[in-house]
Design a protein around this motif. Structure first.
Motif, PDB file in Angstrom:
ATOM      1  N   ARG B  88       0.929  -1.104  -0.087  1.00 19.92           N
ATOM      2  CA  ARG B  88       0.044  -0.117   0.061  1.00 19.92           C
ATOM      3  C   ARG B  88       0.919   1.226  -0.100  1.00 19.92           C
ATOM      4  NH1 ARG B  88      -3.558  -1.736   4.295  1.00 19.92           N
ATOM      5  NH2 ARG B  88      -4.745  -2.808   2.417  1.00 19.92           N
ATOM      6  N   SER B  89       0.535   2.407  -0.662  1.00 18.25           N
ATOM      7  CA  SER B  89       1.373   3.599  -0.764  1.00 18.25           C
ATOM      8  C   SER B  89       1.174   4.268   0.634  1.00 18.25           C
ATOM      9  CB  SER B  89       0.650   4.479  -1.671  1.00 18.25           C
ATOM     10  OG  SER B  89      -0.532   5.003  -1.519  1.00 18.25           O
ATOM     11  N   ALA B  90       2.259   4.987   0.894  1.00 18.85           N
ATOM     12  CA  ALA B  90       2.268   5.793   2.137  1.00 18.85           C
ATOM     13  C   ALA B  90       0.762   6.402   2.533  1.00 18.85           C
ATOM     14  CB  ALA B  90       3.410   6.853   2.405  1.00 18.85           C
ATOM     15  N   TYR B  91       0.499   7.185   1.209  1.00 16.57           N
ATOM     16  CA  TYR B  91      -0.897   8.023   1.258  1.00 16.57           C
ATOM     17  C   TYR B  91      -2.020   7.112   1.908  1.00 16.57           C
ATOM     18  CZ  TYR B  91      -4.992  11.013   0.202  1.00 16.57           C
ATOM     19  OH  TYR B  91      -5.925  11.768   0.203  1.00 16.57           O
ATOM     20  N   ASN B  92      -2.164   6.021   0.948  1.00 18.92           N
ATOM     21  CA  ASN B  92      -3.298   4.995   1.170  1.00 18.92           C
ATOM     22  C   ASN B  92      -3.272   4.442   2.972  1.00 18.92           C
ATOM     23  OD1 ASN B  92      -4.814   5.296  -0.914  1.00 18.92           O
ATOM     24  ND2 ASN B  92      -3.684   4.161  -2.318  1.00 18.92           N
ATOM     25  N   ARG B 107      -5.806  16.126   6.776  1.00 17.76           N
ATOM     26  CA  ARG B 107      -4.649  15.846   7.937  1.00 17.76           C
ATOM     27  C   ARG B 107      -3.759  14.725   7.209  1.00 17.76           C
ATOM     28  NH1 ARG B 107      -2.082  17.571  11.894  1.00 17.76           N
ATOM     29  NH2 ARG B 107      -1.441  16.030  13.463  1.00 17.76           N
ATOM     30  N   VAL B 108      -4.052  13.869   6.485  1.00 14.87           N
ATOM     31  CA  VAL B 108      -3.245  13.012   6.101  1.00 14.87           C
ATOM     32  C   VAL B 108      -1.950  13.557   5.234  1.00 14.87           C
ATOM     33  CG1 VAL B 108      -2.839  11.148   4.237  1.00 14.87           C
ATOM     34  CG2 VAL B 108      -4.928  11.069   5.771  1.00 14.87           C
ATOM     35  N   VAL B 109      -2.558  14.614   4.556  1.00 11.84           N
ATOM     36  CA  VAL B 109      -1.325  15.248   3.614  1.00 11.84           C
ATOM     37  C   VAL B 109      -0.517  16.165   4.524  1.00 11.84           C
ATOM     38  CG1 VAL B 109      -1.071  17.348   2.161  1.00 11.84           C
ATOM     39  CG2 VAL B 109      -3.113  15.635   1.837  1.00 11.84           C
ATOM     40  N   GLU B 110      -1.127  16.678   5.800  1.00 11.82           N
ATOM     41  CA  GLU B 110      -0.368  17.360   6.936  1.00 11.82           C
ATOM     42  C   GLU B 110       0.891  16.586   7.267  1.00 11.82           C
ATOM     43  OE1 GLU B 110      -4.057  20.332   8.184  1.00 11.82           O
ATOM     44  OE2 GLU B 110      -2.629  19.423   9.744  1.00 11.82           O
ATOM     45  N   VAL B 111       0.246  15.412   7.912  1.00 13.81           N
ATOM     46  CA  VAL B 111       1.342  14.606   8.685  1.00 13.81           C
ATOM     47  C   VAL B 111       2.385  14.175   7.674  1.00 13.81           C
ATOM     48  CG1 VAL B 111      -0.180  13.862  10.536  1.00 13.81           C
ATOM     49  CG2 VAL B 111      -0.144  12.551   8.549  1.00 13.81           C
ATOM     50  N   LEU B 112       2.073  13.821   6.405  1.00 18.86           N
ATOM     51  CA  LEU B 112       2.955  13.201   5.601  1.00 18.86           C
ATOM     52  C   LEU B 112       4.115  14.291   5.476  1.00 18.86           C
ATOM     53  CD1 LEU B 112       0.866  11.615   2.671  1.00 18.86           C
ATOM     54  CD2 LEU B 112       2.818  10.643   3.789  1.00 18.86           C
ATOM     55  N   ASP B 113       3.522  15.632   5.448  1.00 19.37           N
ATOM     56  CA  ASP B 113       4.441  16.959   5.079  1.00 19.37           C
ATOM     57  C   ASP B 113       5.370  17.072   6.561  1.00 19.37           C
ATOM     58  OD1 ASP B 113       5.304  18.911   3.655  1.00 19.37           O
ATOM     59  OD2 ASP B 113       4.403  20.299   4.927  1.00 19.37           O
ATOM     60  N   THR B 114       4.646  16.873   7.554  1.00 20.55           N
ATOM     61  CA  THR B 114       5.514  16.971   8.799  1.00 20.55           C
ATOM     62  C   THR B 114       6.553  16.080   8.859  1.00 20.55           C
ATOM     63  OG1 THR B 114       3.200  17.600   9.905  1.00 20.55           O
ATOM     64  CG2 THR B 114       4.990  16.915  11.109  1.00 20.55           C
ATOM     65  N   VAL B 115       6.446  14.861   8.589  1.00 24.63           N
ATOM     66  CA  VAL B 115       7.428  13.720   8.423  1.00 24.63           C
ATOM     67  C   VAL B 115       8.435  14.014   7.189  1.00 24.63           C
ATOM     68  CG1 VAL B 115       6.149  12.336  10.112  1.00 24.63           C
ATOM     69  CG2 VAL B 115       6.269  11.940   7.414  1.00 24.63           C
ATOM     70  N   GLY B 116       8.121  14.541   6.307  1.00 26.87           N
ATOM     71  CA  GLY B 116       8.869  14.790   5.108  1.00 26.87           C
ATOM     72  C   GLY B 116       8.789  13.778   4.040  1.00 26.87           C
ATOM     73  N   ALA B 139       4.408   9.338  11.234  1.00 23.40           N
ATOM     74  CA  ALA B 139       3.047   9.889  10.779  1.00 23.40           C
ATOM     75  C   ALA B 139       1.640   9.377  11.012  1.00 23.40           C
ATOM     76  CB  ALA B 139       3.144   9.896   9.106  1.00 23.40           C
ATOM     77  N   GLY B 140       1.622   8.132  11.110  1.00 24.15           N
ATOM     78  CA  GLY B 140       0.368   7.399  11.624  1.00 24.15           C
ATOM     79  C   GLY B 140       0.264   7.876  13.169  1.00 24.15           C
TER      80      GLY B 140
END
Lengths: 285, 333
Positions: B88-92, B107-116, B139-140
């Motif tokens: 599964r992709s990180a986003y999914n 929020r998913v987009v936000e945390v992905l950004d937080t962890v780079g 991120a999770g």
């Protein structure tokens, strides 16, 4: 190992109860994100994302469609109008379903066992400690997908065949029931696989177990028939095994329409699901 | 706040966690320390309701984990980096978690950004390095913006930049008033991040103390001396009433006394010193001593009499093998 320098006895720490906290107690964090009470709908959305975002779903369903539609077209092209005097137009789908049911079983097993295999299940149950809800969502989502794909493909085969063979010699038997029953039967086999996968927690083991459940009852009767004492058991197995059940549903066995076979599978699947539910709450992940 | 009360877990005959009672408070980073196999992960799994305790109780803000209706909003946990489906992709991966708790997609987009991980959001988790997997796990954990965060060995597999990042992340999370509970088997790591320490060994609670107390009580500081006139130096030190330990290899260790005092003393007696250095016994050592009896898997060093593997060219220092084996033991803090 090093020679330890003189130190105070380690037991001293366990007894003292940390008098000076560095943080200010009571200053708890509050998030700006609004709080939602979760329900089955959330679990369904989550499981839907899960099932559509892995490659195995694409592969198993792709092969299933190839077998049912491809096999159906092939059989349809080989048959004549006359053949449909006592067979429904969906009959060509039967050959593909015999093999295709294994695809749905595999997908069903993978829906649960792949989570155990990868460790995803810990993440899943941490996010949703209501395990029964997660499992119910998995069953519902899988069943909906499996039924839509299987019944849809049987319907398509039926439509194609009827357009090819609805000459005067064909009897034009009603075949709507075969679409529903055929789809239901293979989808239930998949749900059974899902429940077995949840109980065994191991992909290969669960798939093997399911192949045993599907294939053994169609092989064993040959041997059971030899002895008089096991003859009745052999006969029952022959009548109710998965392959014969599909044959009956698609009218290849004359008279019977496979109703009791479907009911038997409903019963077995329900029992397996209940078993899986019972184990789910009790076991450690 | 997380409260453990008499938490116990048996696996058959084996006692994995024995009668743990402690509290994890908000606003600070609590380090959960123990050697491998001490029961850290088992304890964390029980906190998250994944394993059922054999006895005892864990409460999260007064509730059992299973009673939490939107657990990701309460607790974010990083259990192990690979607790995800590799296909599964990180986003999914994050999306399905978010959906299960009714957390908005943004929020998913936000945390992905937080962890780079934004650039690899659509890539399969299978291809991720250990460090990237760790970031996705974090991120999770951050997804629900929870007030309690739990990290199991978060720095494992991270590069120095990643380690630095996670240290600061944990501190800033605690600074916002959240409860941060982080496990590790590295004392040196904890010394840099944790404010409070809970140490366990073979499932037993060994220490529950604040970090500053632990450092104060465990870091032995001393002065190391080396002199070609060792005999005379010893006499001088004895005369001055300073206790001294011969650490072998021509070095002396003085527990009481500052380097200034010792240097002046040596100068007053016209003694040549080759080394005069303040030293601090590492916390790592203090930790090892604390858990020495409860380490489950001991590595055994070879017997000193066993000849070493053939080494060419021969070592320049002419000394028997194994003679200076503990020379480095007090290096650095």
């Amino acid at each position: 190992m090093t020679t330890p320098p003189p130190q105070p006895a380690p037991q001293a720490y366990a007894q003292q109860s940390a008098p000076n906290w560095q943080g200010a107690p009571g200053t708890s964090y509050t998030s700006p994100i609004p709080v939602t009470r979760t329900h089955l709908g959330h679990a369904l959305a989550s499981e839907w994302t899960k099932i559509k975002s892995v490659r195995s779903t694409l592969w198993t369903l792709g092969i299933f469609l190839f077998l049912v539609l491809g096999g159906g077209l092939f059989v349809s092209a080989q048959t004549e109008d006359l053949n449909y005097q006592d067979l429904p137009f969906t009959f060509p789908a039967f050959i593909g379903l015999l093999l295709g049911q294994i695809c749905l079983i595999t997908l069903g097993v993978l829906v649960t066992s792949s989570e155990y295999g990868t460790g995803m299940i810990r993440t899943t149950f941490t996010a949703s400690p209501q395990r029964y809800r997660v499992f119910a969502a998995k069953i519902l989502v899988f069943f909906a997908v499996a039924f839509a794909v299987s019944a849809g493909s049987i319907l398509l085969v039926g439509l194609l065949t009827s357009s090819m063979h609805s000459g005067p010699e064909a009897a034009d038997l009603s075949w709507g029931g075969t679409v529903l029953k055929g789809g239901l039967y293979v989808s239930l086999l998949g749900v059974l696989g899902l429940a077995v996968g949840s109980m065994l927690r191991h992909s290969a083991g669960a798939i093997t177990a399911m192949l045993g459940i599907v294939l053994l009852p169609s092989i064993l009767p040959v041997f059971l028939m030899i002895s008089r004492s096991t003859r009745t058991l052999g006969e029952k197995m022959q009548e109710y095994n998965a392959i014969n059940a599909l044959a009956k549903i698609f009218g290849a066995d004359g008279g019977s329409t496979g109703g009791s076979q479907v009911w038997l599978l409903v019963g077995v699947t329900a029992a397996a699901v209940v078993g899986a539910f019972a184990l789910l709450e009790r076991r450690d992940v | 706040m997380i409260e453990l009360e008499g938490l116990t877990k048996h696996y058959g005959e084996k006692l994995a966690v024995n009668n743990l009672t402690f509290t994890v408070r908000p606003g600070i980073v609590t380090g959960f320390l123990g050697p491998n196999g001490a029961g850290k992960s088992t304890t964390m799994r029980m906190m998250l309701g994944l394993d059922n305790p054999s006895a005892g109780d864990v409460r999260i803000d007064g509730k059992h984990y299973a009673q939490l209706k939107d657990p990701l909003r309460y607790i974010g946990a990083l259990l192990d980096a690979k607790a995800m489906h590799g296909g599964r992709s990180a986003y999914n991966h994050l999306l399905c978690l978010a959906q299960s708790n009714g957390i908005p997609r943004t929020r998913v987009v936000e945390v992905l950004d937080t962890v780079g991980l934004t650039p690899v959001a659509r890539k399969k988790a299978k291809g991720f390095s250990l460090g990237m997997g760790q970031r996705l796990g974090i991120a999770g954990a951050l997804l629900g913006d929870p007030r309690i965060l739990m990290f199991d060995e978060p720095v494992n597999g991270l590069d120095p930049e990643g380690i630095h990042w996670i240290r600061n992340l944990m501190k800033s999370l605690a600074g916002q008033g959240r409860t941060v509970f982080v496990s590790s088997h590295l004392m040196s790591e904890m010394a840099l991040t944790a404010d409070h320490l809970v140490v366990i060994g073979q499932g037993h609670l060994l220490a529950d103390t604040s970090m500053s107390d632990f450092i104060q009580q465990n870091s032995r500081s001393y002065v190391r001396l080396r002199s070609p006139q060792q005999e005379r130096l010893l006499d001088v030190l004895h005369e001055a009433g300073i206790t001294v330990v011969e650490a072998g290899n021509g070095t002396l260790e003085v527990d009481s006394g500052s380097p200034e005092q010792l240097g002046d003393l040596a100068a007053a007696h016209h003694l040549v010193l080759h080394e005069l250095s303040p030293q601090q016994a590492s916390l790592e050592e203090a930790f090892m001593q604390l858990t020495a009896e409860s380490v489950e898997y001991h590595a055994h060093t070879d017997e000193p009499g066993v000849p070493p593997p053939v080494r060419l060219p021969p070592p320049p220092q002419q000394q028997g093998w194994g003679e200076g084996w503990d020379r480095t033991r007090n290096k650095g803090a």
